[in-house]
Design a protein around this motif. Structure first.
Motif, PDB file in Angstrom:
ATOM      1  N   HIS A   1       0.835  -1.198   0.000  1.00 14.09           N
ATOM      2  CA  HIS A   1       0.000   0.000   0.000  1.00 14.09           C
ATOM      3  C   HIS A   1       0.870   1.248   0.000  1.00 14.09           C
ATOM      4  CE1 HIS A   1      -3.484   2.494   0.686  1.00 14.09           C
ATOM      5  NE2 HIS A   1      -2.930   3.006   1.774  1.00 14.09           N
ATOM      6  N   SER A   2       1.974   1.230   0.754  1.00 10.75           N
ATOM      7  CA  SER A   2       2.866   2.382   0.810  1.00 10.75           C
ATOM      8  C   SER A   2       3.510   2.642  -0.539  1.00 10.75           C
ATOM      9  CB  SER A   2       3.951   2.167   1.869  1.00 10.75           C
ATOM     10  OG  SER A   2       3.390   2.061   3.150  1.00 10.75           O
ATOM     11  N   VAL A   3       3.896   1.570  -1.217  1.00  9.02           N
ATOM     12  CA  VAL A   3       4.506   1.729  -2.538  1.00  9.02           C
ATOM     13  C   VAL A   3       3.528   2.384  -3.497  1.00  9.02           C
ATOM     14  CG1 VAL A   3       5.347   0.472  -4.549  1.00  9.02           C
ATOM     15  CG2 VAL A   3       6.146  -0.147  -2.268  1.00  9.02           C
ATOM     16  N   ILE A   4       2.265   1.957  -3.451  1.00 11.43           N
ATOM     17  CA  ILE A   4       1.259   2.543  -4.329  1.00 11.43           C
ATOM     18  C   ILE A   4       1.080   4.022  -4.020  1.00 11.43           C
ATOM     19  CG2 ILE A   4      -1.209   2.536  -4.898  1.00 11.43           C
ATOM     20  CD1 ILE A   4      -1.138  -0.505  -4.447  1.00 11.43           C
ATOM     21  N   GLU A   5       1.038   4.364  -2.726  1.00 15.46           N
ATOM     22  CA  GLU A   5       0.856   5.762  -2.342  1.00 15.46           C
ATOM     23  C   GLU A   5       2.030   6.622  -2.787  1.00 15.46           C
ATOM     24  OE1 GLU A   5       0.197   5.740   1.855  1.00 15.46           O
ATOM     25  OE2 GLU A   5      -1.980   5.858   1.586  1.00 15.46           O
ATOM     26  N   GLU A   6       3.250   6.070  -2.746  1.00 14.72           N
ATOM     27  CA  GLU A   6       4.419   6.847  -3.083  1.00 14.72           C
ATOM     28  C   GLU A   6       4.609   6.995  -4.591  1.00 14.72           C
ATOM     29  OE1 GLU A   6       7.584   4.884  -1.123  1.00 14.72           O
ATOM     30  OE2 GLU A   6       6.913   5.458   0.886  1.00 14.72           O
ATOM     31  N   THR A   7       3.956   6.160  -5.380  1.00 14.50           N
ATOM     32  CA  THR A   7       4.065   6.274  -6.817  1.00 14.50           C
ATOM     33  C   THR A   7       3.416   7.567  -7.269  1.00 14.50           C
ATOM     34  OG1 THR A   7       4.007   3.873  -7.086  1.00 14.50           O
ATOM     35  CG2 THR A   7       3.501   5.207  -9.027  1.00 14.50           C
ATOM     36  N   HIS A   8       4.157   8.388  -7.980  1.00 17.47           N
ATOM     37  CA  HIS A   8       3.665   9.679  -8.392  1.00 17.47           C
ATOM     38  C   HIS A   8       3.880   9.825  -9.887  1.00 17.47           C
ATOM     39  CE1 HIS A   8       3.156  14.165  -7.147  1.00 17.47           C
ATOM     40  NE2 HIS A   8       2.367  13.796  -8.129  1.00 17.47           N
ATOM     41  N   ILE A   9       2.833  10.199 -10.587  1.00 18.14           N
ATOM     42  CA  ILE A   9       2.926  10.426 -12.020  1.00 18.14           C
ATOM     43  C   ILE A   9       2.644  11.891 -12.304  1.00 18.14           C
ATOM     44  CG2 ILE A   9       1.949   9.886 -14.280  1.00 18.14           C
ATOM     45  CD1 ILE A   9       1.368   7.095 -13.279  1.00 18.14           C
ATOM     46  N   PHE A  10       3.616  12.570 -12.927  1.00 17.34           N
ATOM     47  CA  PHE A  10       3.422  13.944 -13.364  1.00 17.34           C
ATOM     48  C   PHE A  10       2.938  13.928 -14.813  1.00 17.34           C
ATOM     49  CE2 PHE A  10       6.817  14.505 -10.129  1.00 17.34           C
ATOM     50  CZ  PHE A  10       6.145  15.376  -9.279  1.00 17.34           C
ATOM     51  N   GLN A  11       1.907  14.697 -15.087  1.00 16.97           N
ATOM     52  CA  GLN A  11       1.371  14.798 -16.447  1.00 16.97           C
ATOM     53  C   GLN A  11       1.343  16.270 -16.837  1.00 16.97           C
ATOM     54  OE1 GLN A  11       0.029  11.874 -18.213  1.00 16.97           O
ATOM     55  NE2 GLN A  11       0.300  13.238 -19.963  1.00 16.97           N
ATOM     56  N   ILE A  12       2.173  16.656 -17.794  1.00 17.66           N
ATOM     57  CA  ILE A  12       2.200  18.016 -18.312  1.00 17.66           C
ATOM     58  C   ILE A  12       1.962  17.934 -19.812  1.00 17.66           C
ATOM     59  CG2 ILE A  12       3.527  20.149 -18.566  1.00 17.66           C
ATOM     60  CD1 ILE A  12       4.734  17.667 -16.048  1.00 17.66           C
ATOM     61  N   GLU A  13       0.763  18.404 -20.253  1.00 19.33           N
ATOM     62  CA  GLU A  13       0.376  18.225 -21.651  1.00 19.33           C
ATOM     63  C   GLU A  13       0.475  16.733 -21.997  1.00 19.33           C
ATOM     64  OE1 GLU A  13      -0.797  20.438 -23.806  1.00 19.33           O
ATOM     65  OE2 GLU A  13      -0.569  22.267 -22.618  1.00 19.33           O
ATOM     66  N   ASP A  14       1.280  16.388 -23.005  1.00 18.38           N
ATOM     67  CA  ASP A  14       1.423  14.989 -23.399  1.00 18.38           C
ATOM     68  C   ASP A  14       2.695  14.361 -22.817  1.00 18.38           C
ATOM     69  OD1 ASP A  14       3.069  16.592 -24.896  1.00 18.38           O
ATOM     70  OD2 ASP A  14       2.727  15.557 -26.797  1.00 18.38           O
ATOM     71  N   LEU A  15       3.328  15.066 -21.867  1.00 20.61           N
ATOM     72  CA  LEU A  15       4.529  14.548 -21.200  1.00 20.61           C
ATOM     73  C   LEU A  15       4.137  13.799 -19.935  1.00 20.61           C
ATOM     74  CD1 LEU A  15       7.698  14.534 -20.996  1.00 20.61           C
ATOM     75  CD2 LEU A  15       7.451  16.583 -19.567  1.00 20.61           C
ATOM     76  N   ASN A  16       4.609  12.572 -19.798  1.00 23.58           N
ATOM     77  CA  ASN A  16       4.290  11.732 -18.653  1.00 23.58           C
ATOM     78  C   ASN A  16       5.588  11.345 -17.943  1.00 23.58           C
ATOM     79  OD1 ASN A  16       3.917   8.964 -17.316  1.00 23.58           O
ATOM     80  ND2 ASN A  16       1.809   9.526 -17.723  1.00 23.58           N
TER      81      ASN A  16
END
Length: 225
Positions: free
Chosen positions: A122-137
């Motif tokens: 659960h901690s790993v899932i919470e720490e996963t962060h995805i930045f989305q700027i326009e079409d940049l992932n």
């Protein structure tokens, strides 16, 4: 299949624990002293550590403390013959997630291990962060960067710089901040290292796309638009 490393110098108990976990579809290794423990974790990655306190070489408490200096995430369960409150408190203060006193029932051990693994997942899932700027992932879990679905290969410094800009969420990041966060140095006005790496990023992230994302705010720094 979860992997467990057991630090236990009692050969009979160690064999019993290995068999118990193997029968429940775990992969389980055992070492017999604290010094061998650190050699083993250089060779293999594990999902959870079970540490006996009284082992030769380096005791389990010291092993736990040293592990926590470099890895705050992996679950650690301490095993010991001592039941005094002070001993439990010491183990927890050294970074253990749970504490089980010998003798114990194997099913209770299994329940505690499963609870720690669920919490860790659960901690790993919470720490996963995805930045989305326009079409940049930007996926910070695996440090993978894509734009319009195409993977962009970055060097470690380039990635760190891009993630820093993304984490600012549109705010301008100064050269002083970039120098401190990416290069761990104080900014020197005579160097053009930051400009060079910004150009590297632009060639990889913006070149060939209609809309440039990496922007310069003259006299202040850089930001992602």
């Amino acid at each position: 299949m979860p992997k467990i490393l057991i630090l236990e110098d009692d050969y009979k108990m160690g064999a019993e624990l290995r068999q118990f976990f193997t029968n429940r579809n775990f992969t389980c290794d055992q070492v017999y002293d604290g010094l061998l423990f650190f050699k083993q974790i250089e060779l293999e990655e594990y999902d959870l550590y079970i540490l006996d306190v009284n082992v030769p070489g380096l005791n389990g408490l010291e092993v736990c403390k040293r592990v926590r200096q470099s890895n705050r995430a992996i679950p650690i369960l301490m095993l010991t013959a001592y039941s005094a409150v002070d001993d439990k408190v010491t183990a927890l203060e050294f970074g253990a997630d749970d504490y089980l006193v010998k003798p114990f029932h194997l099913e209770e051990l299994m329940a505690r291990v499963n609870a720690l693994l669920r919490r860790s997942a659960h901690s790993v899932i919470e720490e996963t962060h995805i930045f989305q700027i326009e079409d940049l992932n930007i996926n910070t879990a695996d440090q993978k960067v894509t734009r319009s679905g195409k993977e962009i290969i970055l060097t470690p410094k380039e990635y760190k710089l891009l993630e820093l800009l993304a984490s600012a969420q549109g705010r301008t990041v100064s050269k002083q901040t970039i120098a401190s966060k990416v290069w761990d140095i104080n900014f020197e006005t005579g160097t053009n290292t930051i400009e060079v790496y910004i150009n590297y990023l632009r060639n990889k992230v913006d070149k060939g796309f209609d809309r440039p994302l990496i922007q310069t705010r003259a006299g202040f720094g850089y930001y992602l638009k």
